[in-house]
Design a protein around this motif. Structure first.
Motif, PDB file in Angstrom:
ATOM      1  N   TRP A 237       0.830  -1.197   0.000  1.00  0.00           N
ATOM      2  CA  TRP A 237       0.000   0.000   0.000  1.00  0.00           C
ATOM      3  C   TRP A 237       0.869   1.254   0.000  1.00  0.00           C
ATOM      4  O   TRP A 237       1.883   1.338   0.686  1.00  0.00           O
ATOM      5  CB  TRP A 237      -0.882   0.045   1.240  1.00  0.00           C
ATOM      6  CG  TRP A 237      -1.930  -1.014   1.318  1.00  0.00           C
ATOM      7  CD1 TRP A 237      -1.876  -2.169   2.039  1.00  0.00           C
ATOM      8  CD2 TRP A 237      -3.204  -1.020   0.645  1.00  0.00           C
ATOM      9  NE1 TRP A 237      -3.029  -2.899   1.872  1.00  0.00           N
ATOM     10  CE2 TRP A 237      -3.867  -2.221   1.015  1.00  0.00           C
ATOM     11  CE3 TRP A 237      -3.847  -0.142  -0.221  1.00  0.00           C
ATOM     12  CZ2 TRP A 237      -5.140  -2.543   0.541  1.00  0.00           C
ATOM     13  CZ3 TRP A 237      -5.108  -0.461  -0.685  1.00  0.00           C
ATOM     14  CH2 TRP A 237      -5.739  -1.643  -0.308  1.00  0.00           C
ATOM     15  N   VAL A 238       0.437   2.254  -0.754  1.00  0.00           N
ATOM     16  CA  VAL A 238       0.944   3.614  -0.590  1.00  0.00           C
ATOM     17  C   VAL A 238       0.075   4.261   0.480  1.00  0.00           C
ATOM     18  O   VAL A 238      -1.136   4.019   0.523  1.00  0.00           O
ATOM     19  CB  VAL A 238       0.837   4.410  -1.906  1.00  0.00           C
ATOM     20  CG1 VAL A 238       1.364   5.825  -1.734  1.00  0.00           C
ATOM     21  CG2 VAL A 238       1.588   3.685  -3.025  1.00  0.00           C
ATOM     22  N   THR A 239       0.636   5.062   1.358  1.00  0.00           N
ATOM     23  CA  THR A 239      -0.179   5.683   2.391  1.00  0.00           C
ATOM     24  C   THR A 239      -0.814   6.979   1.879  1.00  0.00           C
ATOM     25  O   THR A 239      -0.295   7.630   0.961  1.00  0.00           O
ATOM     26  CB  THR A 239       0.636   6.000   3.657  1.00  0.00           C
ATOM     27  OG1 THR A 239       1.557   7.055   3.362  1.00  0.00           O
ATOM     28  CG2 THR A 239       1.395   4.766   4.137  1.00  0.00           C
ATOM     29  N   ALA A 240      -1.916   7.350   2.503  1.00  0.00           N
ATOM     30  CA  ALA A 240      -2.572   8.606   2.143  1.00  0.00           C
ATOM     31  C   ALA A 240      -1.658   9.790   2.451  1.00  0.00           C
ATOM     32  O   ALA A 240      -1.651  10.792   1.730  1.00  0.00           O
ATOM     33  CB  ALA A 240      -3.886   8.734   2.898  1.00  0.00           C
ATOM     34  N   GLU A 241      -0.862   9.668   3.519  1.00  0.00           N
ATOM     35  CA  GLU A 241       0.063  10.746   3.884  1.00  0.00           C
ATOM     36  C   GLU A 241       1.152  10.921   2.836  1.00  0.00           C
ATOM     37  O   GLU A 241       1.519  12.059   2.485  1.00  0.00           O
ATOM     38  CB  GLU A 241       0.684  10.461   5.252  1.00  0.00           C
ATOM     39  CG  GLU A 241      -0.278  10.558   6.419  1.00  0.00           C
ATOM     40  CD  GLU A 241      -1.183   9.326   6.574  1.00  0.00           C
ATOM     41  OE1 GLU A 241      -2.108   9.376   7.400  1.00  0.00           O
ATOM     42  OE2 GLU A 241      -0.950   8.317   5.873  1.00  0.00           O
ATOM     43  N   GLU A 242       1.682   9.811   2.316  1.00  0.00           N
ATOM     44  CA  GLU A 242       2.688   9.891   1.256  1.00  0.00           C
ATOM     45  C   GLU A 242       2.108  10.555   0.010  1.00  0.00           C
ATOM     46  O   GLU A 242       2.758  11.373  -0.644  1.00  0.00           O
ATOM     47  CB  GLU A 242       3.195   8.490   0.910  1.00  0.00           C
ATOM     48  CG  GLU A 242       4.053   7.853   1.982  1.00  0.00           C
ATOM     49  CD  GLU A 242       4.308   6.367   1.727  1.00  0.00           C
ATOM     50  OE1 GLU A 242       5.351   5.864   2.195  1.00  0.00           O
ATOM     51  OE2 GLU A 242       3.471   5.711   1.069  1.00  0.00           O
ATOM     52  N   THR A 243       0.879  10.194  -0.301  1.00  0.00           N
ATOM     53  CA  THR A 243       0.218  10.767  -1.473  1.00  0.00           C
ATOM     54  C   THR A 243       0.010  12.264  -1.295  1.00  0.00           C
ATOM     55  O   THR A 243       0.249  13.060  -2.214  1.00  0.00           O
ATOM     56  CB  THR A 243      -1.126  10.064  -1.713  1.00  0.00           C
ATOM     57  OG1 THR A 243      -0.904   8.651  -1.791  1.00  0.00           O
ATOM     58  CG2 THR A 243      -1.773  10.546  -2.995  1.00  0.00           C
ATOM     59  N   ALA A 244      -0.432  12.666  -0.118  1.00  0.00           N
ATOM     60  CA  ALA A 244      -0.674  14.078   0.152  1.00  0.00           C
ATOM     61  C   ALA A 244       0.611  14.903   0.054  1.00  0.00           C
ATOM     62  O   ALA A 244       0.589  16.050  -0.410  1.00  0.00           O
ATOM     63  CB  ALA A 244      -1.302  14.244   1.535  1.00  0.00           C
ATOM     64  N   GLU A 245       1.726  14.340   0.489  1.00  0.00           N
ATOM     65  CA  GLU A 245       3.009  15.051   0.387  1.00  0.00           C
ATOM     66  C   GLU A 245       3.342  15.359  -1.069  1.00  0.00           C
ATOM     67  O   GLU A 245       3.813  16.457  -1.399  1.00  0.00           O
ATOM     68  CB  GLU A 245       4.127  14.223   1.022  1.00  0.00           C
ATOM     69  CG  GLU A 245       4.117  14.180   2.539  1.00  0.00           C
ATOM     70  CD  GLU A 245       4.673  15.442   3.185  1.00  0.00           C
ATOM     71  OE1 GLU A 245       5.114  16.365   2.451  1.00  0.00           O
ATOM     72  OE2 GLU A 245       4.656  15.506   4.433  1.00  0.00           O
ATOM     73  N   VAL A 246       3.115  14.405  -1.945  1.00  0.00           N
ATOM     74  CA  VAL A 246       3.377  14.624  -3.370  1.00  0.00           C
ATOM     75  C   VAL A 246       2.419  15.673  -3.923  1.00  0.00           C
ATOM     76  O   VAL A 246       2.825  16.572  -4.682  1.00  0.00           O
ATOM     77  CB  VAL A 246       3.252  13.303  -4.159  1.00  0.00           C
ATOM     78  CG1 VAL A 246       3.339  13.559  -5.667  1.00  0.00           C
ATOM     79  CG2 VAL A 246       4.346  12.332  -3.730  1.00  0.00           C
ATOM     80  N   GLU A 252       3.013  23.546  -4.567  1.00  0.00           N
ATOM     81  CA  GLU A 252       3.878  24.503  -3.865  1.00  0.00           C
ATOM     82  C   GLU A 252       5.139  24.848  -4.643  1.00  0.00           C
ATOM     83  O   GLU A 252       5.771  25.867  -4.363  1.00  0.00           O
ATOM     84  CB  GLU A 252       4.260  23.941  -2.495  1.00  0.00           C
ATOM     85  CG  GLU A 252       3.092  23.863  -1.529  1.00  0.00           C
ATOM     86  CD  GLU A 252       3.453  23.236  -0.200  1.00  0.00           C
ATOM     87  OE1 GLU A 252       2.704  23.443   0.773  1.00  0.00           O
ATOM     88  OE2 GLU A 252       4.483  22.532  -0.133  1.00  0.00           O
ATOM     89  N   GLY A 253       5.525  24.005  -5.598  1.00  0.00           N
ATOM     90  CA  GLY A 253       6.757  24.256  -6.322  1.00  0.00           C
ATOM     91  C   GLY A 253       6.713  23.689  -7.718  1.00  0.00           C
ATOM     92  O   GLY A 253       5.643  23.399  -8.262  1.00  0.00           O
ATOM     93  N   ASP A 254       7.897  23.518  -8.303  1.00  0.00           N
ATOM     94  CA  ASP A 254       8.001  23.077  -9.696  1.00  0.00           C
ATOM     95  C   ASP A 254       8.643  21.704  -9.849  1.00  0.00           C
ATOM     96  O   ASP A 254       8.964  21.291 -10.971  1.00  0.00           O
ATOM     97  CB  ASP A 254       8.801  24.105 -10.514  1.00  0.00           C
ATOM     98  CG  ASP A 254       8.115  25.464 -10.536  1.00  0.00           C
ATOM     99  OD1 ASP A 254       6.873  25.489 -10.666  1.00  0.00           O
ATOM    100  OD2 ASP A 254       8.800  26.489 -10.408  1.00  0.00           O
ATOM    101  N   GLU A 255       8.846  21.007  -8.737  1.00  0.00           N
ATOM    102  CA  GLU A 255       9.349  19.641  -8.837  1.00  0.00           C
ATOM    103  C   GLU A 255       8.909  18.834  -7.630  1.00  0.00           C
ATOM    104  O   GLU A 255       8.605  19.375  -6.568  1.00  0.00           O
ATOM    105  CB  GLU A 255      10.879  19.602  -8.979  1.00  0.00           C
ATOM    106  CG  GLU A 255      11.647  20.018  -7.753  1.00  0.00           C
ATOM    107  CD  GLU A 255      13.149  19.847  -7.914  1.00  0.00           C
ATOM    108  OE1 GLU A 255      13.625  19.711  -9.060  1.00  0.00           O
ATOM    109  OE2 GLU A 255      13.853  19.848  -6.882  1.00  0.00           O
ATOM    110  N   VAL A 256       8.852  17.531  -7.840  1.00  0.00           N
ATOM    111  CA  VAL A 256       8.536  16.586  -6.768  1.00  0.00           C
ATOM    112  C   VAL A 256       9.714  15.640  -6.646  1.00  0.00           C
ATOM    113  O   VAL A 256      10.169  15.070  -7.646  1.00  0.00           O
ATOM    114  CB  VAL A 256       7.259  15.781  -7.080  1.00  0.00           C
ATOM    115  CG1 VAL A 256       6.976  14.788  -5.960  1.00  0.00           C
ATOM    116  CG2 VAL A 256       6.073  16.701  -7.288  1.00  0.00           C
ATOM    117  N   VAL A 257      10.205  15.456  -5.437  1.00  0.00           N
ATOM    118  CA  VAL A 257      11.312  14.539  -5.185  1.00  0.00           C
ATOM    119  C   VAL A 257      10.876  13.538  -4.125  1.00  0.00           C
ATOM    120  O   VAL A 257      10.462  13.913  -3.025  1.00  0.00           O
ATOM    121  CB  VAL A 257      12.570  15.283  -4.700  1.00  0.00           C
ATOM    122  CG1 VAL A 257      13.705  14.291  -4.443  1.00  0.00           C
ATOM    123  CG2 VAL A 257      13.001  16.334  -5.713  1.00  0.00           C
ATOM    124  N   VAL A 258      10.940  12.262  -4.460  1.00  0.00           N
ATOM    125  CA  VAL A 258      10.643  11.190  -3.518  1.00  0.00           C
ATOM    126  C   VAL A 258      11.747  10.157  -3.652  1.00  0.00           C
ATOM    127  O   VAL A 258      11.902   9.534  -4.703  1.00  0.00           O
ATOM    128  CB  VAL A 258       9.276  10.531  -3.797  1.00  0.00           C
ATOM    129  CG1 VAL A 258       9.047   9.355  -2.849  1.00  0.00           C
ATOM    130  CG2 VAL A 258       8.149  11.550  -3.650  1.00  0.00           C
TER     131      VAL A 258
END
Length: 317
Positions: A237-246, A252-258
């Motif tokens: 499972w992916v968590t809802a919290e992980e999804t919300a962070e993305v 908020e910005g111009d890139e996503v880093v995970v």
């Protein structure tokens, strides 16, 4: 973390629970006031409203609830008006409410059958109204609002407003049991890409997230869906919290880093969220979601067998 485009205000449908509740919670901790538009609130959302009540100083982020039926355009307009009335203007719109091929609005359980709530003379499927029509209508309202208030938005660069749509890895694949859900998420992908040029031409960002398996009430309240997931066979499972962070990073910005993965975000971007990784979903020659943790449901065959049973038992009889 630098957040050059942080919204001051947001309207989020479906934030009474699940992924969108987690997004609302996260944005509030970062100073964004949020109007939650939903039919009802789970206890955790009620506590969130108490924590960020309207009684606080106007300089503090606030959380408000507006009861909303996203199938009704009038109700959507009412929610938008409530957000504008409370906040002055809306910076971020997230049409997050959705359903996952419920038995009451389901391709394999047509209108007129025992479990369906779609009426034979109703001329519509509730699941399409919720998953596809409501995001399209709310995006229209958002774009009109962003343009009408553009002169008052004191931003020298970046988007003047953002719409964050909710797709799924189901927008890339097509499992038999979830035909309407698949169609709506393919539709969200096409809709998002159609509006890509708005960022360059009008500074309005329209983007989408495409999560894998996220453990929310969309699953846990429906044991018939949980049957397709087997953690003992490696499903994750992916968590809802992980999804919300993305999701927050995309507005908020111009890139996503995970982890070691990185995606540049611009108008029309669709970002797939797997377990501890993200990637851009390409329009052509895309590699697809399979082979990544958080994207597999190893027992899909169980529900496929049930689907064939429904077809044999009641269709064409």
């Amino acid at each position: 973390m630098s957040a050059p485009h942080s919204p001051r205000t947001a309207l989020i449908t479906g934030a009474g629970s699940g992924i969108n509740f987690c997004l609302a919670n996260l944005l509030l901790t970062r100073g964004t006031s949020v109007l939650i538009a939903d039919l009802a609130l789970r206890p955790e959302a009620e506590k969130l409203l108490e924590r960020y009540s309207d009684d606080q100083s106007t300089s503090s982020p606030r959380a408000l609830f507006h009861q909303t039926n996203v199938r009704s355009w009038t109700s959507l307009e009412s929610a938008f008006s409530a957000a504008v009335s409370a906040f002055g203007q809306v910076d971020l719109v997230v049409p997050g409410a959705g359903v996952y091929e419920p038995h009451w609005s389901n391709f394999w359980r047509p209108p007129g059958t025992a479990e369906s709530k779609d009426k034979l003379d109703g001329d519509r499927y509730a699941s399409i109204d919720i998953n596809l029509t409501h995001p399209i209508r709310l995006t229209q309202l958002a774009i009109a609002h962003f343009l009408s208030t553009s002169s008052s938005r004191k931003k020298s660069s970046g988007p003047i407003g953002t719409v964050l749509l909710c797709s799924s890895i189901a927008g890339q694949v097509s499992p038999l049991p979830f035909a309407i859900y698949n169609a709506t998420k393919h539709g969200i992908n096409g809709f998002t890409r159609s509006l890509a040029k708005l960022e360059e031409q009008r500074r309005i960002r329209v983007v989408a997230v495409a999560p894998g398996l996220v453990k929310t009430p969309l699953w846990t309240d429906h044991p018939e869906k949980l049957r397709i997931v087997n953690e003992e066979k490696g499903d994750v499972w992916v968590t809802a919290e992980e999804t919300a962070e993305v999701m927050a990073a995309m507005v908020e910005g111009d890139e996503v880093v995970v982890g070691e993965s990185k995606v540049q975000v611009k108008g029309g971007s669709i970002v797939e969220i797997s377990k501890q990784s993200v990637r851009e979903v390409k329009q052509f020659m895309d590699e697809g979601p399979y082979g990544k943790a958080g994207n597999s449901a190893s027992q899909l065959g169980v529900v496929e067998d049930e689907t064939w049973g429904l077809l044999d038992e009641s269709w064409g009889k």
